[in-house]
Design a protein around this motif. Structure first.
Motif, short mmCIF file in Angstrom:
data_model
loop_
_atom_site.label_atom_id
_atom_site.label_comp_id
_atom_site.label_asym_id
_atom_site.label_seq_id
_atom_site.Cartn_x
_atom_site.Cartn_y
_atom_site.Cartn_z
N GLY A 1 0.97 -1.19 0.09
CA GLY A 1 -0.10 0.07 0.05
C GLY A 1 0.77 1.18 0.05
N GLY A 2 0.43 2.31 0.48
CA GLY A 2 1.01 3.64 0.48
C GLY A 2 0.54 4.41 -0.64
N SER A 3 1.21 5.77 -0.48
CA SER A 3 0.78 6.67 -1.59
C SER A 3 1.61 6.67 -2.94
N THR A 4 3.06 5.96 -2.75
CA THR A 4 3.71 5.91 -3.88
C THR A 4 3.27 5.26 -4.99
N PRO A 5 2.80 3.89 -4.69
CA PRO A 5 2.40 3.03 -5.79
C PRO A 5 1.02 3.55 -6.54
N ARG A 6 0.34 4.24 -6.05
CA ARG A 6 -0.98 4.58 -6.55
C ARG A 6 -1.25 4.67 -7.92
N GLY A 7 -0.21 5.59 -8.21
CA GLY A 7 -0.46 6.08 -9.87
C GLY A 7 -0.15 4.58 -10.79
N ALA A 8 0.83 4.04 -10.31
CA ALA A 8 1.18 2.85 -10.82
C ALA A 8 0.21 1.63 -11.09
N TYR A 9 -0.46 1.50 -9.95
CA TYR A 9 -1.70 0.52 -9.93
C TYR A 9 -2.80 1.05 -10.69
N GLU A 10 -3.09 2.46 -10.88
CA GLU A 10 -4.16 2.92 -11.57
C GLU A 10 -3.69 2.62 -13.23
N ARG A 11 -2.56 2.78 -13.56
CA ARG A 11 -2.04 2.86 -14.93
C ARG A 11 -2.23 1.20 -15.36
N LEU A 12 -1.57 0.50 -14.23
CA LEU A 12 -1.58 -1.10 -14.60
C LEU A 12 -3.05 -1.90 -14.86
N GLY A 13 -4.01 -1.20 -14.09
CA GLY A 13 -5.28 -1.62 -14.16
C GLY A 13 -6.09 -1.49 -15.52
N GLN A 14 -5.53 -0.59 -16.44
CA GLN A 14 -5.98 -0.45 -17.52
C GLN A 14 -5.06 -1.21 -18.62
N ALA A 15 -4.23 -2.10 -18.10
CA ALA A 15 -3.50 -2.68 -19.15
C ALA A 15 -4.13 -3.80 -19.58
N ALA A 16 -3.95 -4.22 -21.02
CA ALA A 16 -4.68 -5.20 -21.72
C ALA A 16 -4.11 -6.75 -21.77
N LYS B 40 -8.44 -2.01 -4.48
CA LYS B 40 -9.82 -1.86 -5.13
C LYS B 40 -10.01 -0.86 -5.67
N SER B 41 -9.56 0.51 -5.03
CA SER B 41 -10.14 1.62 -5.77
C SER B 41 -8.90 2.14 -6.76
N THR B 42 -7.97 1.38 -6.89
CA THR B 42 -6.74 1.90 -7.91
C THR B 42 -6.75 1.03 -9.11
N LEU B 43 -6.27 -0.35 -8.73
CA LEU B 43 -6.10 -1.34 -9.53
C LEU B 43 -7.18 -1.97 -9.91
N LEU B 44 -8.09 -2.51 -9.03
CA LEU B 44 -9.13 -3.31 -9.51
C LEU B 44 -10.32 -2.74 -10.01
N LYS B 45 -10.18 -1.90 -10.98
CA LYS B 45 -11.24 -1.29 -11.78
C LYS B 45 -10.92 -1.51 -13.25
N GLY B 46 -12.02 -1.16 -14.03
CA GLY B 46 -11.78 -1.59 -15.46
C GLY B 46 -11.38 -2.97 -15.78
N ARG B 47 -10.44 -2.80 -16.66
CA ARG B 47 -9.75 -4.20 -17.19
C ARG B 47 -9.45 -5.04 -16.09
N ALA B 48 -8.70 -4.65 -14.73
CA ALA B 48 -8.40 -5.54 -14.05
C ALA B 48 -9.49 -5.87 -12.98
N ILE B 49 -10.55 -5.70 -13.29
CA ILE B 49 -11.68 -5.98 -12.23
C ILE B 49 -12.02 -7.46 -12.09
N ASN B 50 -11.58 -8.45 -13.15
CA ASN B 50 -11.65 -9.71 -13.02
C ASN B 50 -10.41 -10.46 -12.63
N ALA B 51 -9.44 -9.71 -12.05
CA ALA B 51 -8.37 -10.52 -11.46
C ALA B 51 -8.86 -11.13 -9.91
#
Length: 237
Positions: free
Chosen positions: A43-58, A87-98
């Motif tokens: 967790g933490g603030s540093t990886p938030r942006g990376a997780y949000e971007r990763l969640g949109q990866a194909a 859940k609020s950063t990575l597990l949205k959009g394309r990554a919701i099925n992880a």
């Protein structure tokens, strides 16, 4: 064993871009070669942006199994919950099925909850494809806090446990969160690749001091020794 690589970026946004691309590449490669991938996140603030971007990866996210490196023993409605952050950063959009495995349980008792989580995390496919770590200005990583109750068990390289309870001493770093669940050093040592994300001059100095002192007792030094050249440090001002 070789020292970790150290990558410098001009800004946290630039760091987040490259981390997301790196994670997506490694996960995609693992899925292609093995039919699945496993990802451990901090967790933490540093990886938030990376997780949000990763969640949109194909990616074929249904083949990605995600766990946490550590978490505060709180409900997901608490602002300190790492599970809620994922859940609020990575597990949205394309990554919701992880396939996501939180560390915390409904148990109020930390020890009982960690015992259950230990069994749950045994189902996460090993060796882990990749783990993402952070670090505090006190030299902790995961929930391996200096002088914490339970630290020796967490850092035991021969432990057969995956998840253990840790109770750090209260400090500016811990805040009021004094009950935590963390993966052990022995478990994290099964990761094929480990990324350490840090920002700012203070954390860079703490990391560098630990790197330069093989006798350092700081938990981050234990990670350096355990992961060696499997560890890459991503730093931005």
């Amino acid at each position: 064993m070789s020292n970790p690589s150290f990558l410098k970026f001009k800004s946290p946004d630039a760091l987040s871009d490259v981390v997301a691309q790196t994670l997506a590449f490694i996960l995609g490669k693992s899925i292609s070669e093995n039919g699945h991938a496993s990802l451990l996140l901090s967790g933490g603030s540093t990886p938030r942006g990376a997780y949000e971007r990763l969640g949109q990866a194909a990616l074929n996210w249904e083949h990605v199994h995600i766990g946490l490196v550590d978490d505060r023993w709180v409900d997901e409605t608490d602002p300190g919950s790492n599970a809620a952050m994922i859940k609020s950063t990575l597990l949205k959009g394309r990554a919701i099925n992880a396939d996501f495995h939180p560390l915390t349980t409904e148990h109020k008792d930390l020890e009982a909850g960690c015992l259950l989580s230990n069994y749950t995390y045994a189902d996460l496919i090993q060796p882990y494809s990749i783990a993402v770590l952070g670090m505090g200005p006190d030299g902790h990583t995961a929930s391996w806090f200096p002088d914490a109750l339970g630290l020796s068990e967490a850092l035991d390289p021969n432990s057969d446990k995956i998840v253990v309870p840790v109770r750090p001493k209260q400090s500016k770093v811990t805040g009021d969160y004094l009950e935590r669940a963390t993966l052990t050093l022995a478990a994290l040592s099964k990761a094929k690749t480990v990324l350490l994300l840090i920002t700012g001059p203070v954390k860079r100095r703490v990391y560098q001091d630990a790197l330069n002192d093989p006798s350092s007792d700081l938990p981050i030094r234990k990670a350096i020794d355990a992961f060696g050249d499997r560890l890459t440090v991503y730093w931005a001002p």
